[in-house]
Scaffold this active site. Sequence first.
Site, PDB file in Angstrom:
ATOM      1  N   SER A  53     -14.686   3.223  19.336  1.00 17.02           N
ATOM      2  CA  SER A  53     -15.717   2.318  19.217  1.00 17.02           C
ATOM      3  C   SER A  53     -16.331   2.324  17.738  1.00 17.02           C
ATOM      4  CB  SER A  53     -16.788   2.171  20.162  1.00 17.02           C
ATOM      5  OG  SER A  53     -17.371   3.334  20.088  1.00 17.02           O
ATOM      6  N   LYS A 132     -23.456   5.026  18.885  1.00 18.58           N
ATOM      7  CA  LYS A 132     -23.265   3.682  18.203  1.00 18.58           C
ATOM      8  C   LYS A 132     -24.342   3.667  17.199  1.00 18.58           C
ATOM      9  CE  LYS A 132     -20.784   2.076  21.905  1.00 18.58           C
ATOM     10  NZ  LYS A 132     -19.659   1.738  21.860  1.00 18.58           N
TER      11      LYS A 132
END
Length: 246
Positions: A53, A132
């Site tokens: 990701s 993230k």
Amino acid sequence: MTGADAVGVDDDIPDRKIPSWLRETAILVVVALVLSVLLQTFVGRVYLIPSESMEPTLHGCDGCTGDRIVVDKISYRFGEPRRGDVVVFRAPTSSWNVGYSSTRSTNPVAHALQDAGSWIGLVAPDENTLGKRVVATGGQTVQCCDDRGRVQVDGQSIDEPYVVMDFPFVPDSLTCTTAPESGRCFGPVTVPAGNLWMMGDNRSGSADSRAHVSDELSGTVPVDDVVGKARLIVLPPSRWGVIASR
């Protein structure tokens, strides 16, 4: 028979003292373990990147050797996360836990050993932590896209050179006003005070804030759930380097 004879005293048996080197080694081990626990709890910790990701900034995938990163736990004790920071955070709502399962053994002895190993950094914590990038902070409104397919924060398009993989966006044919629309499109979302809007650098392969807009926090992550700021890639050696904020 004297009293000494009655209890079997033998003056020829030497005292069984613990060797000084063994005592010193035991003390050093205990001190090292205590220091390790304190460092892991309050200063920094190594985390494994398990998914793609955050490609290409951080490498990871199922069945491969992912990057191991050092997460700084001190910086945010004196300041707030800022847009562009790469952070590690705990899953704030149940929607972020879909597909996650504990890595702990069902055997109580093995489970206890894993917990002990976690305290000294040999075993991963038994929690769903994610990595993230901060795209918007409390009070800001975030959405996508402008006419060039860029994310906007408070109406201003932002430069994101770290995004290499994203959904297609083609002006006049595949945008946020066409049918079908581009997969980049979302929002607008106003981030509550004390929360963050998180996105993976691999925009077409990241289940980030965009995937959780229907939860009770509208996909945002409370600052209180942030573990720390990702600073360094330490393993494998070929990937050594600083994790830059943008």
